[in-house]
Design a protein around this motif. Structure first.
Motif, PDB file in Angstrom:
ATOM      1  N   CYS A   3      -7.964   3.798  26.419  1.00  0.00           N
ATOM      2  CA  CYS A   3      -7.688   2.891  25.295  1.00  0.00           C
ATOM      3  C   CYS A   3      -6.616   3.488  24.382  1.00  0.00           C
ATOM      4  CB  CYS A   3      -8.962   2.627  24.499  1.00  0.00           C
ATOM      5  SG  CYS A   3     -10.190   1.707  25.456  1.00  0.00           S
ATOM      6  N   HIS A  29      -5.226  -1.879  32.697  1.00  0.00           N
ATOM      7  CA  HIS A  29      -6.209  -1.504  31.684  1.00  0.00           C
ATOM      8  C   HIS A  29      -6.767  -2.742  30.994  1.00  0.00           C
ATOM      9  CE1 HIS A  29      -8.295   1.058  28.844  1.00  0.00           C
ATOM     10  NE2 HIS A  29      -7.935   0.185  27.907  1.00  0.00           N
ATOM     11  N   CYS A  33     -10.626  -3.563  30.554  1.00  0.00           N
ATOM     12  CA  CYS A  33     -11.173  -3.218  29.241  1.00  0.00           C
ATOM     13  C   CYS A  33     -11.168  -4.447  28.334  1.00  0.00           C
ATOM     14  CB  CYS A  33     -10.361  -2.087  28.623  1.00  0.00           C
ATOM     15  SG  CYS A  33     -10.959  -1.613  27.005  1.00  0.00           S
ATOM     16  N   CYS A  36      -9.518  -3.936  24.727  1.00  0.00           N
ATOM     17  CA  CYS A  36      -8.059  -3.925  24.679  1.00  0.00           C
ATOM     18  C   CYS A  36      -7.501  -5.319  24.984  1.00  0.00           C
ATOM     19  CB  CYS A  36      -7.500  -2.874  25.624  1.00  0.00           C
ATOM     20  SG  CYS A  36      -7.810  -1.203  25.015  1.00  0.00           S
TER      21      CYS A  36
HETATM   22 ZN   LIG Z   1      -9.239  -0.142  26.393  1.00  0.00          ZN
END
Ligand SMILES: [Zn+2]
Length: 80
Positions: A3, A29, A33, A36
């Motif tokens: 992150c 990512h 995630c 995010c």
């Molecule tokens: Zn993340």
């Protein structure tokens, strides 16, 4: 990509100043995630609003506020 890595690339990502390899990592990512992903969405909307008002300025202050918010959320998830 963590992150933290993601957040450090965020402004370059929006500026379009990111190379293809890094872009793939960022997108990877975001896919994994949720936090995010939300950050990216929120930031996009924020930038749209600023652009509409012609006061687009992705300031260091905004960056650090975003960073602090996201990192605290990430930590919350870990302790759950
Ligand atoms: Zn993340």
């Amino acid at each position: 990509m963590t992150c933290t890595d993601f957040l450090s690339q965020l402004t370059d990502y929006f500026d379009g100043q990111i190379d293809a390899e890094l872009l793939a990592e960022v997108q990877g990512h975001i896919a994994e995630c949720h936090h995010c992903h939300v950050v990216l969405d929120t930031t996009k909307q924020t930038i749209e609003v600023y652009r509409d008002n012609e006061i687009y300025d992705f300031s260091p202050e905004l960056q650090s506020r975003l960073h602090a918010t996201i990192m605290s959320r990430c930590r919350e998830v870990k302790v759950r």
